[in-house]
Design a protein around this motif. Sequence first.
Motif, PDB file in Angstrom:
ATOM      1  N   LYS A 162     -13.020   6.350  -1.286  1.00 62.35           N
ATOM      2  CA  LYS A 162     -12.813   7.803  -1.415  1.00 62.35           C
ATOM      3  C   LYS A 162     -12.650   8.452  -0.038  1.00 62.35           C
ATOM      4  CE  LYS A 162     -14.273   8.658  -5.960  1.00 62.35           C
ATOM      5  NZ  LYS A 162     -13.195   9.240  -6.706  1.00 62.35           N
ATOM      6  N   GLN A 163     -13.407   7.982   0.944  1.00 57.41           N
ATOM      7  CA  GLN A 163     -13.271   8.516   2.302  1.00 57.41           C
ATOM      8  C   GLN A 163     -11.890   8.204   2.880  1.00 57.41           C
ATOM      9  OE1 GLN A 163     -15.394  10.463   4.027  1.00 57.41           O
ATOM     10  NE2 GLN A 163     -13.957  10.540   5.722  1.00 57.41           N
ATOM     11  N   LEU A 164     -11.408   6.974   2.656  1.00 58.64           N
ATOM     12  CA  LEU A 164     -10.085   6.599   3.161  1.00 58.64           C
ATOM     13  C   LEU A 164      -8.989   7.419   2.499  1.00 58.64           C
ATOM     14  CD1 LEU A 164     -10.323   2.717   3.441  1.00 58.64           C
ATOM     15  CD2 LEU A 164     -10.091   4.354   5.298  1.00 58.64           C
ATOM     16  N   PHE A 165      -9.159   7.728   1.216  1.00 54.71           N
ATOM     17  CA  PHE A 165      -8.139   8.510   0.524  1.00 54.71           C
ATOM     18  C   PHE A 165      -8.223  10.000   0.869  1.00 54.71           C
ATOM     19  CE2 PHE A 165      -7.838   5.098  -2.924  1.00 54.71           C
ATOM     20  CZ  PHE A 165      -6.763   4.500  -2.287  1.00 54.71           C
ATOM     21  N   SER A 166      -9.294  10.426   1.534  1.00 56.12           N
ATOM     22  CA  SER A 166      -9.408  11.835   1.914  1.00 56.12           C
ATOM     23  C   SER A 166      -8.642  12.135   3.204  1.00 56.12           C
ATOM     24  CB  SER A 166     -10.884  12.235   2.072  1.00 56.12           C
ATOM     25  OG  SER A 166     -11.426  11.628   3.231  1.00 56.12           O
ATOM     26  N   TYR A 167      -8.231  11.104   3.938  1.00 57.10           N
ATOM     27  CA  TYR A 167      -7.466  11.318   5.166  1.00 57.10           C
ATOM     28  C   TYR A 167      -6.080  11.838   4.828  1.00 57.10           C
ATOM     29  CZ  TYR A 167     -11.033   8.568   7.600  1.00 57.10           C
ATOM     30  OH  TYR A 167     -12.202   8.097   8.112  1.00 57.10           O
ATOM     31  N   ASP A 168      -5.484  12.537   5.783  1.00 60.15           N
ATOM     32  CA  ASP A 168      -4.136  13.034   5.571  1.00 60.15           C
ATOM     33  C   ASP A 168      -3.222  12.378   6.586  1.00 60.15           C
ATOM     34  OD1 ASP A 168      -2.129  14.540   4.415  1.00 60.15           O
ATOM     35  OD2 ASP A 168      -2.443  16.213   5.807  1.00 60.15           O
ATOM     36  N   PRO A 169      -2.319  11.539   6.300  1.00 59.16           N
ATOM     37  CA  PRO A 169      -1.994  10.985   4.992  1.00 59.16           C
ATOM     38  C   PRO A 169      -3.002   9.898   4.594  1.00 59.16           C
ATOM     39  CG  PRO A 169      -0.595   9.972   6.631  1.00 59.16           C
ATOM     40  CD  PRO A 169      -1.441  10.995   7.346  1.00 59.16           C
ATOM     41  N   PRO A 170      -3.189   9.697   3.286  1.00 61.13           N
ATOM     42  CA  PRO A 170      -4.148   8.677   2.851  1.00 61.13           C
ATOM     43  C   PRO A 170      -3.662   7.269   3.192  1.00 61.13           C
ATOM     44  CG  PRO A 170      -3.018   9.632   0.961  1.00 61.13           C
ATOM     45  CD  PRO A 170      -2.579  10.398   2.179  1.00 61.13           C
ATOM     46  N   VAL A 171      -4.617   6.387   3.384  1.00 63.26           N
ATOM     47  CA  VAL A 171      -4.289   4.990   3.672  1.00 63.26           C
ATOM     48  C   VAL A 171      -3.665   4.386   2.410  1.00 63.26           C
ATOM     49  CG1 VAL A 171      -5.254   2.738   4.267  1.00 63.26           C
ATOM     50  CG2 VAL A 171      -6.185   4.802   5.307  1.00 63.26           C
ATOM     51  N   PRO A 172      -2.496   3.749   2.525  1.00 71.19           N
ATOM     52  CA  PRO A 172      -1.884   3.144   1.331  1.00 71.19           C
ATOM     53  C   PRO A 172      -2.787   2.053   0.736  1.00 71.19           C
ATOM     54  CG  PRO A 172      -0.316   3.223   3.144  1.00 71.19           C
ATOM     55  CD  PRO A 172      -1.643   3.610   3.700  1.00 71.19           C
ATOM     56  N   GLY A 173      -2.806   1.985  -0.588  1.00 73.85           N
ATOM     57  CA  GLY A 173      -3.645   1.005  -1.278  1.00 73.85           C
ATOM     58  C   GLY A 173      -3.330  -0.426  -0.899  1.00 73.85           C
ATOM     59  N   LEU A 174      -2.053  -0.715  -0.689  1.00 76.66           N
ATOM     60  CA  LEU A 174      -1.653  -2.073  -0.311  1.00 76.66           C
ATOM     61  C   LEU A 174      -2.222  -2.450   1.055  1.00 76.66           C
ATOM     62  CD1 LEU A 174       0.043  -4.522  -1.168  1.00 76.66           C
ATOM     63  CD2 LEU A 174       1.949  -3.500   0.062  1.00 76.66           C
ATOM     64  N   VAL A 175      -2.199  -1.517   1.994  1.00 76.56           N
ATOM     65  CA  VAL A 175      -2.738  -1.780   3.335  1.00 76.56           C
ATOM     66  C   VAL A 175      -4.242  -1.970   3.261  1.00 76.56           C
ATOM     67  CG1 VAL A 175      -3.086  -0.784   5.631  1.00 76.56           C
ATOM     68  CG2 VAL A 175      -0.873  -0.562   4.497  1.00 76.56           C
ATOM     69  N   PHE A 176      -4.908  -1.106   2.490  1.00 77.14           N
ATOM     70  CA  PHE A 176      -6.364  -1.234   2.362  1.00 77.14           C
ATOM     71  C   PHE A 176      -6.731  -2.563   1.705  1.00 77.14           C
ATOM     72  CE2 PHE A 176     -10.247  -0.738  -0.134  1.00 77.14           C
ATOM     73  CZ  PHE A 176     -11.139  -0.494   0.893  1.00 77.14           C
ATOM     74  N   SER A 177      -6.033  -2.940   0.634  1.00 77.91           N
ATOM     75  CA  SER A 177      -6.335  -4.210  -0.042  1.00 77.91           C
ATOM     76  C   SER A 177      -6.110  -5.396   0.884  1.00 77.91           C
ATOM     77  CB  SER A 177      -5.486  -4.376  -1.300  1.00 77.91           C
ATOM     78  OG  SER A 177      -5.946  -3.536  -2.309  1.00 77.91           O
ATOM     79  N   ALA A 178      -5.027  -5.354   1.643  1.00 77.00           N
ATOM     80  CA  ALA A 178      -4.758  -6.457   2.570  1.00 77.00           C
ATOM     81  C   ALA A 178      -5.868  -6.554   3.618  1.00 77.00           C
ATOM     82  CB  ALA A 178      -3.404  -6.261   3.228  1.00 77.00           C
ATOM     83  N   ALA A 179      -6.291  -5.415   4.154  1.00 76.94           N
ATOM     84  CA  ALA A 179      -7.374  -5.427   5.142  1.00 76.94           C
ATOM     85  C   ALA A 179      -8.688  -5.879   4.504  1.00 76.94           C
ATOM     86  CB  ALA A 179      -7.535  -4.040   5.750  1.00 76.94           C
ATOM     87  N   TYR A 180      -8.922  -5.441   3.285  1.00 79.23           N
ATOM     88  CA  TYR A 180     -10.137  -5.799   2.546  1.00 79.23           C
ATOM     89  C   TYR A 180     -10.226  -7.321   2.364  1.00 79.23           C
ATOM     90  CZ  TYR A 180     -13.254  -5.703  -1.574  1.00 79.23           C
ATOM     91  OH  TYR A 180     -14.259  -5.896  -2.469  1.00 79.23           O
ATOM     92  N   TYR A 181      -9.126  -7.931   1.942  1.00 81.25           N
ATOM     93  CA  TYR A 181      -9.124  -9.378   1.728  1.00 81.25           C
ATOM     94  C   TYR A 181      -9.094 -10.151   3.040  1.00 81.25           C
ATOM     95  CZ  TYR A 181      -9.208  -9.131  -3.242  1.00 81.25           C
ATOM     96  OH  TYR A 181      -9.630  -8.922  -4.531  1.00 81.25           O
ATOM     97  N   LEU A 182      -8.536  -9.583   4.078  1.00 78.71           N
ATOM     98  CA  LEU A 182      -8.567 -10.239   5.385  1.00 78.71           C
ATOM     99  C   LEU A 182     -10.001 -10.307   5.914  1.00 78.71           C
ATOM    100  CD1 LEU A 182      -6.966 -11.487   7.748  1.00 78.71           C
ATOM    101  CD2 LEU A 182      -6.839  -9.178   8.709  1.00 78.71           C
ATOM    102  N   VAL A 183     -10.736  -9.213   5.765  1.00 79.70           N
ATOM    103  CA  VAL A 183     -12.137  -9.210   6.181  1.00 79.70           C
ATOM    104  C   VAL A 183     -12.937 -10.222   5.365  1.00 79.70           C
ATOM    105  CG1 VAL A 183     -14.248  -7.809   6.218  1.00 79.70           C
ATOM    106  CG2 VAL A 183     -12.107  -6.874   7.095  1.00 79.70           C
ATOM    107  N   ALA A 184     -12.697 -10.271   4.061  1.00 82.03           N
ATOM    108  CA  ALA A 184     -13.400 -11.238   3.208  1.00 82.03           C
ATOM    109  C   ALA A 184     -13.060 -12.674   3.619  1.00 82.03           C
ATOM    110  CB  ALA A 184     -13.041 -11.011   1.747  1.00 82.03           C
TER     111      ALA A 184
END
Length: 124
Positions: free
Chosen positions: A39-61
Amino acid sequence: RSLSPPPSPPSPPTPPTIPPLLVLLTVPAAWGTYTPVVKQLFSYDPPVPGLVFSAAYYLVAYVALSVVQLVASTIMSPTSRAISPSSPPKQSSNDSLNNPTLPALELSSYLFLANLLQLSGLQT
């Protein structure tokens, strides 16, 4: 003349273990922080794209699990990893047991798509 029994070999050192309760407590900590972070990431203007967030999320994992695997493999004693020369390795009829790469890629693809759908739900 009395024969004494041969000395027993020294027992291998036991690797240090993390208390299981500590490991269990990491699960609610990780799950409880996911939605607020998204929710914090989506509050930024412009919001972080879901694909970028998912890729970063799985890279960290991936990096975290690779580190855990590296640490676990160095902690294991060499005797527990050694294969006895008298017993050859068993051949499995299922190749995925010997090489889990393809099943792991399939599962991670499903999880990645599910994560994208979850992010689209949280974005609205």
